[in-house]
Motif scaffolding. Structure first.
Motif, short mmCIF file in Angstrom:
data_model
loop_
_atom_site.label_atom_id
_atom_site.label_comp_id
_atom_site.label_asym_id
_atom_site.label_seq_id
_atom_site.Cartn_x
_atom_site.Cartn_y
_atom_site.Cartn_z
N VAL A 48 -3.94 -5.36 -8.75
CA VAL A 48 -5.01 -5.75 -9.66
C VAL A 48 -4.45 -6.58 -10.81
O VAL A 48 -5.03 -7.61 -11.21
CB VAL A 48 -5.75 -4.51 -10.19
CG1 VAL A 48 -6.68 -4.89 -11.34
CG2 VAL A 48 -6.53 -3.85 -9.07
N ALA A 49 -3.30 -6.16 -11.33
CA ALA A 49 -2.69 -6.90 -12.44
C ALA A 49 -2.31 -8.31 -12.03
O ALA A 49 -2.42 -9.27 -12.82
CB ALA A 49 -1.46 -6.15 -12.94
N LEU A 50 -1.88 -8.49 -10.77
CA LEU A 50 -1.49 -9.81 -10.28
C LEU A 50 -2.66 -10.58 -9.66
O LEU A 50 -2.49 -11.70 -9.18
CB LEU A 50 -0.38 -9.67 -9.23
CG LEU A 50 0.95 -9.11 -9.75
CD1 LEU A 50 1.95 -8.97 -8.62
CD2 LEU A 50 1.52 -9.99 -10.86
N TRP A 54 -7.03 -9.29 -1.68
CA TRP A 54 -6.98 -8.49 -0.47
C TRP A 54 -5.95 -7.36 -0.53
O TRP A 54 -6.23 -6.23 -0.10
CB TRP A 54 -6.78 -9.38 0.75
CG TRP A 54 -8.05 -10.13 1.07
CD1 TRP A 54 -8.25 -11.46 0.98
CD2 TRP A 54 -9.29 -9.55 1.47
NE1 TRP A 54 -9.55 -11.79 1.30
CE2 TRP A 54 -10.22 -10.62 1.62
CE3 TRP A 54 -9.73 -8.26 1.73
CZ2 TRP A 54 -11.54 -10.42 2.01
CZ3 TRP A 54 -11.06 -8.06 2.12
CH2 TRP A 54 -11.93 -9.12 2.25
N PRO A 55 -4.75 -7.62 -1.05
CA PRO A 55 -3.84 -6.48 -1.24
C PRO A 55 -4.45 -5.41 -2.14
O PRO A 55 -4.24 -4.21 -1.91
CB PRO A 55 -2.61 -7.12 -1.88
CG PRO A 55 -2.62 -8.53 -1.40
CD PRO A 55 -4.08 -8.91 -1.35
N ALA A 56 -5.22 -5.84 -3.16
CA ALA A 56 -5.85 -4.86 -4.05
C ALA A 56 -6.90 -4.03 -3.32
O ALA A 56 -7.01 -2.81 -3.52
CB ALA A 56 -6.47 -5.57 -5.25
N VAL A 57 -7.66 -4.67 -2.44
CA VAL A 57 -8.67 -3.95 -1.67
C VAL A 57 -8.02 -2.92 -0.76
O VAL A 57 -8.44 -1.75 -0.69
CB VAL A 57 -9.52 -4.94 -0.84
CG1 VAL A 57 -10.40 -4.18 0.15
CG2 VAL A 57 -10.37 -5.80 -1.75
N VAL A 58 -6.96 -3.34 -0.06
CA VAL A 58 -6.27 -2.42 0.84
C VAL A 58 -5.62 -1.28 0.06
O VAL A 58 -5.67 -0.11 0.47
CB VAL A 58 -5.20 -3.18 1.66
CG1 VAL A 58 -4.39 -2.21 2.50
CG2 VAL A 58 -5.88 -4.21 2.56
N ALA A 59 -5.03 -1.61 -1.09
CA ALA A 59 -4.41 -0.57 -1.93
C ALA A 59 -5.46 0.43 -2.42
O ALA A 59 -5.20 1.64 -2.49
CB ALA A 59 -3.69 -1.21 -3.11
N ALA A 60 -6.65 -0.07 -2.76
CA ALA A 60 -7.71 0.81 -3.24
C ALA A 60 -8.17 1.76 -2.14
O ALA A 60 -8.35 2.97 -2.36
CB ALA A 60 -8.88 -0.02 -3.76
N VAL A 61 -8.37 1.22 -0.93
CA VAL A 61 -8.80 2.06 0.19
C VAL A 61 -7.74 3.12 0.51
O VAL A 61 -8.06 4.29 0.76
CB VAL A 61 -9.08 1.18 1.42
CG1 VAL A 61 -9.33 2.06 2.66
CG2 VAL A 61 -10.28 0.27 1.17
N THR A 62 -6.48 2.71 0.48
CA THR A 62 -5.38 3.65 0.76
C THR A 62 -5.34 4.77 -0.27
O THR A 62 -5.22 5.95 0.07
CB THR A 62 -4.04 2.91 0.76
OG1 THR A 62 -4.07 1.88 1.77
CG2 THR A 62 -2.89 3.86 1.02
N ALA A 63 -5.43 4.40 -1.55
CA ALA A 63 -5.38 5.40 -2.61
C ALA A 63 -6.56 6.37 -2.51
O ALA A 63 -6.39 7.59 -2.64
CB ALA A 63 -5.39 4.71 -3.98
N VAL A 64 -7.75 5.84 -2.25
CA VAL A 64 -8.92 6.71 -2.13
C VAL A 64 -8.75 7.67 -0.95
O VAL A 64 -9.06 8.87 -1.06
CB VAL A 64 -10.20 5.85 -1.95
CG1 VAL A 64 -11.37 6.73 -1.52
CG2 VAL A 64 -10.53 5.13 -3.24
N ALA A 65 -8.23 7.17 0.17
CA ALA A 65 -8.07 8.02 1.35
C ALA A 65 -7.08 9.16 1.09
O ALA A 65 -7.34 10.32 1.43
CB ALA A 65 -7.59 7.18 2.53
#
Length: 312
Positions: A48-50, A54-65
């Motif tokens: 998000v900072a950078l 798409w990396p942010a979307v994937v990171a968000a889904v991973t963290a939520v899971a």
């Protein structure tokens, strides 16, 4: 590339956990999933900072899971409407009989324990426990001591019948003492001191899976059953979740104490605490509280579950 390199490990971890792909060395790693769930927020912050969409979307889904499978253990669930007597059950791995017997007897006395399940139970510590007064506190028992780590035992304040011992086939072949406890005002409860093989090396994983698969399933339409002990598995391991699906509830999870570590650094090893000691109870049994207690001389902590049984 930096963003994807930060995100991909969490994606792989989440996939292994959610799909139950714990095999080989992944079995040991999955025990640390709660730590990975916390760390999974860092790639999200980075992407998000950078401003990498798409990396942010994937990171968000991973963290939520990952957070979704771990966080509920910190919150209690609504118990069933059991209105029978309260039973206090304590389980402790005695580390080949080197645990401090006085600490264990003090726990039984101080918390008015009704049932005690022990693993790695030796003849020497059995004699010491009785010398310290356990024979008076918990006079009914089903004991199968052995030198080293194989022994198992179960003590109770109430009469025990239909007792015996089951021999695990995997790895070291740990014993599991069991018996049916007659609690006044409640149906009989079958209690077993669980101790499946430890997946401490890759060549032990098949034994571990064999022993967990052989644990007695719950009988939701039959007698009440409790499994308590050192399962060498966390709630992030698929074989333990499969056992729960037969009709058990993990007491610590139900009480909101499911993230409290029970094994790891307590004998000096530099290992983050993980939760591998459990009290699994029939879904008809209400969990009132769970607490974890240090026992000198053991690499495990004892788990105390306060349970309310049904009356019918």
């Amino acid at each position: 590339m930096v963003c994807w390199a930060a995100v991909v490990p969490g994606v792989v971890w989440a996939a292994v956990r959610l799909l139950g792909l714990d095999r080989g060395p992944l079995v040991q790693l999955l025990a640390f999933t709660p730590y990975v769930a916390a760390v999974s927020l860092l790639p999200l912050v980075l992407t998000v900072a950078l401003r990498r969409r798409w990396p942010a979307v994937v990171a968000a889904v991973t963290a939520v899971a990952l957070v979704a499978v771990v966080a509920p253990r910190a919150f209690g669930s609504a118990p069933p409407g059991a209105d029978g007597p309260v039973v206090r059950l304590l389980t402790a791995n005695l580390l080949a009989g080197t645990a401090d017997a006085r600490v264990l007897v003090d726990l039984v006395r101080r918390h008015s324990v009704d049932v005690l399940a022990v693993q790695e139970f030796t003849p020497e510590i059995g004699a010491e426990l009785d010398r310290l007064g356990l024979d008076t506190l918990l006079p009914h028992r089903e004991l199968h001591p052995a030198e080293g780590t194989l022994g198992s035992g179960m003590y109770a304040r109430f009469p025990v019948s239909a007792g015996g011992v089951r021999h695990n086939r995997g790895g070291w072949g740990f014993d599991q003492a069991y018996g049916t406890v007659a609690v006044p005002g409640a149906p009989p409860v079958r209690v077993e001191s669980a101790h499946p093989a430890a997946p401490y090396a890759v060549d032990q994983v098949d034994y571990w899976r064999t022993d967990l698969a052989a644990q007695p399933p719950a009988t939701p339409d039959g007698p009440l059953s409790v499994l308590a002990g050192d399962f060498n598995a966390t709630l992030d391991h698929a074989p333990l979740r499969a056992l729960l699906d037969t009709g058990y509830v993990d007491a610590a999870d139900a009480a909101g104490a499911g993230l409290t570590g029970t094994w790891g650094p307590y004998d000096g090893d530099p290992i983050p605490p993980v939760t591998i000691d459990h009290v699994l109870v029939d879904r008809r049994i209400a969990v009132r509280a769970v607490s974890v207690h240090p026992v000198r001389g053991s690499d495990h902590r004892a788990v105390l579950a306060v349970l309310r049984l049904p009356t019918g």
